[in-house]
Scaffold this active site. Structure first.
Site, PDB file in Angstrom:
ATOM      1  N   CYS A   4       0.845  -1.169   0.026  1.00 41.98           N
ATOM      2  CA  CYS A   4      -0.086   0.038  -0.061  1.00 41.98           C
ATOM      3  C   CYS A   4       0.885   1.243  -0.225  1.00 41.98           C
ATOM      4  O   CYS A   4       1.504   1.363   0.968  1.00 41.98           O
ATOM      5  CB  CYS A   4      -0.913   0.149   1.292  1.00 41.98           C
ATOM      6  SG  CYS A   4      -1.826   1.606   1.360  1.00 41.98           S
ATOM      7  N   ASP A  30      -0.792  16.151  -2.882  1.00 36.00           N
ATOM      8  CA  ASP A  30      -0.860  15.008  -3.859  1.00 36.00           C
ATOM      9  C   ASP A  30       0.262  15.258  -4.847  1.00 36.00           C
ATOM     10  O   ASP A  30       0.607  16.415  -5.229  1.00 36.00           O
ATOM     11  CB  ASP A  30      -2.357  15.333  -4.500  1.00 36.00           C
ATOM     12  CG  ASP A  30      -2.769  14.082  -5.498  1.00 36.00           C
ATOM     13  OD1 ASP A  30      -3.584  13.310  -4.897  1.00 36.00           O
ATOM     14  OD2 ASP A  30      -1.984  13.947  -6.404  1.00 36.00           O
ATOM     15  N   HIS A  46      -5.015   1.027   8.001  1.00 36.50           N
ATOM     16  CA  HIS A  46      -5.113   0.927   6.626  1.00 36.50           C
ATOM     17  C   HIS A  46      -6.459   0.316   6.564  1.00 36.50           C
ATOM     18  O   HIS A  46      -6.773  -0.790   7.165  1.00 36.50           O
ATOM     19  CB  HIS A  46      -4.147  -0.267   6.131  1.00 36.50           C
ATOM     20  CG  HIS A  46      -4.553  -0.793   4.691  1.00 36.50           C
ATOM     21  ND1 HIS A  46      -3.924  -0.026   3.593  1.00 36.50           N
ATOM     22  CD2 HIS A  46      -5.063  -1.693   4.198  1.00 36.50           C
ATOM     23  CE1 HIS A  46      -4.300  -0.755   2.557  1.00 36.50           C
ATOM     24  NE2 HIS A  46      -5.189  -1.536   2.987  1.00 36.50           N
ATOM     25  N   HIS A  97      -6.502   2.906   0.151  1.00 35.57           N
ATOM     26  CA  HIS A  97      -6.218   3.245   1.703  1.00 35.57           C
ATOM     27  C   HIS A  97      -6.921   4.506   1.865  1.00 35.57           C
ATOM     28  O   HIS A  97      -6.768   5.627   0.924  1.00 35.57           O
ATOM     29  CB  HIS A  97      -4.851   3.531   1.739  1.00 35.57           C
ATOM     30  CG  HIS A  97      -4.372   3.917   3.186  1.00 35.57           C
ATOM     31  ND1 HIS A  97      -3.599   3.331   4.049  1.00 35.57           N
ATOM     32  CD2 HIS A  97      -4.865   4.707   4.097  1.00 35.57           C
ATOM     33  CE1 HIS A  97      -3.389   3.681   5.174  1.00 35.57           C
ATOM     34  NE2 HIS A  97      -4.303   4.884   5.206  1.00 35.57           N
ATOM     35  N   HIS A  99      -8.651   7.777   1.972  1.00 31.86           N
ATOM     36  CA  HIS A  99      -8.183   9.085   1.759  1.00 31.86           C
ATOM     37  C   HIS A  99      -8.991  10.465   1.599  1.00 31.86           C
ATOM     38  O   HIS A  99     -10.043  10.181   0.785  1.00 31.86           O
ATOM     39  CB  HIS A  99      -6.749   9.352   0.994  1.00 31.86           C
ATOM     40  CG  HIS A  99      -7.241   8.951  -0.529  1.00 31.86           C
ATOM     41  ND1 HIS A  99      -7.262   7.284  -0.786  1.00 31.86           N
ATOM     42  CD2 HIS A  99      -7.201   9.575  -1.607  1.00 31.86           C
ATOM     43  CE1 HIS A  99      -7.257   7.287  -2.062  1.00 31.86           C
ATOM     44  NE2 HIS A  99      -7.496   8.563  -2.684  1.00 31.86           N
TER      45      HIS A  99
HETATM   46  P1  AMP Z   1      -7.915   8.403  -5.661  1.00 38.67           P
HETATM   47  O1  AMP Z   1      -7.744   8.520  -7.196  1.00 38.67           O
HETATM   48  O2  AMP Z   1      -8.922   8.911  -5.066  1.00 38.67           O
HETATM   49  O3  AMP Z   1      -7.538   7.074  -5.305  1.00 38.67           O
HETATM   50  O4  AMP Z   1      -6.621   9.240  -5.242  1.00 38.67           O
HETATM   51  C1  AMP Z   1      -5.236   8.844  -5.328  1.00 38.67           C
HETATM   52  C2  AMP Z   1      -4.433  10.001  -5.296  1.00 38.67           C
HETATM   53  O5  AMP Z   1      -3.318   9.559  -4.781  1.00 38.67           O
HETATM   54  C3  AMP Z   1      -4.333  10.528  -6.409  1.00 38.67           C
HETATM   55  O6  AMP Z   1      -4.776  12.066  -6.693  1.00 38.67           O
HETATM   56  C4  AMP Z   1      -2.884  10.588  -6.820  1.00 38.67           C
HETATM   57  O7  AMP Z   1      -2.241  11.645  -7.408  1.00 38.67           O
HETATM   58  C5  AMP Z   1      -2.240  10.380  -5.420  1.00 38.67           C
HETATM   59  N1  AMP Z   1      -0.880   9.743  -5.230  1.00 38.67           N
HETATM   60  C6  AMP Z   1      -0.486   8.380  -5.572  1.00 38.67           C
HETATM   61  N2  AMP Z   1       0.450   8.426  -5.276  1.00 38.67           N
HETATM   62  C7  AMP Z   1       1.213   9.357  -4.347  1.00 38.67           C
HETATM   63  C8  AMP Z   1       2.239   9.900  -3.852  1.00 38.67           C
HETATM   64  N3  AMP Z   1       3.392   8.933  -4.061  1.00 38.67           N
HETATM   65  N4  AMP Z   1       2.438  10.975  -3.298  1.00 38.67           N
HETATM   66  C9  AMP Z   1       1.311  11.693  -3.282  1.00 38.67           C
HETATM   67  N5  AMP Z   1       0.148  11.555  -3.878  1.00 38.67           N
HETATM   68  C10 AMP Z   1       0.089  10.323  -4.542  1.00 38.67           C
END
Ligand code: AMP
Length: 113
Positions: A4, A30, A46, A97, A99
């Protein structure tokens, strides 16, 4: 949780641009911002779906929601902000996870995102 990405960020195994952290939650920018300010707030426990959270996890989500106005204040979002929680495939959830997206720093208009 193995594999994850947000658990790895919480554990410090993957770097992140943190804006707030305590024993229950982490907030970080993000990596692919969809607004001038785009921050993710994650409970440190988680789980992917609201439907599967236990009482302790529900308490963490409550704490996240209660902390968001303070985080938004630190981010300078005095004009307001939008919160989004994607749940499942149709919503485009890519990280499994839970968010909360905080989006702002601009006029967000009336669009969904
Ligand atoms: P979701 O589409 O709601 O699952 O959002 C996941 C978010 O996580 C997306 O907006 C991605 O840009 C963001 N994301 C993925 N990997 C990372 C990372 N390593 N650091 C910061 N944000 C991330």
């Amino acid at each position: 949780m193995e594999n994850c990405i947000f658990c790895k960020i919480i554990a410090g195994e993957i770097p992140s641009n943190k804006v707030y952290e305590d024993e229950d939650m982490l907030a970080f920018r993000d990596i692919n911002p969809q607004a001038k300010v785009h921050v993710l707030v994650v409970p440190k426990s988680h789980f992917a779906m609201l439907a599967e959270m236990n009482e302790a996890q529900a308490e963490l989500v409550k704490k996240c929601l209660q902390k968001i106005p303070e985080i938004a204040g630190k981010l300078g979002l005095s004009g307001g902000y939008r919160l989004i929680i994607n749940q499942g495939k149709d919503a485009g959830q890519t990280v499994h996870h839970l968010h909360i997206h905080i989006l702002g720093g601009q006029d967000m208009g009336e669009k969904m995102l």
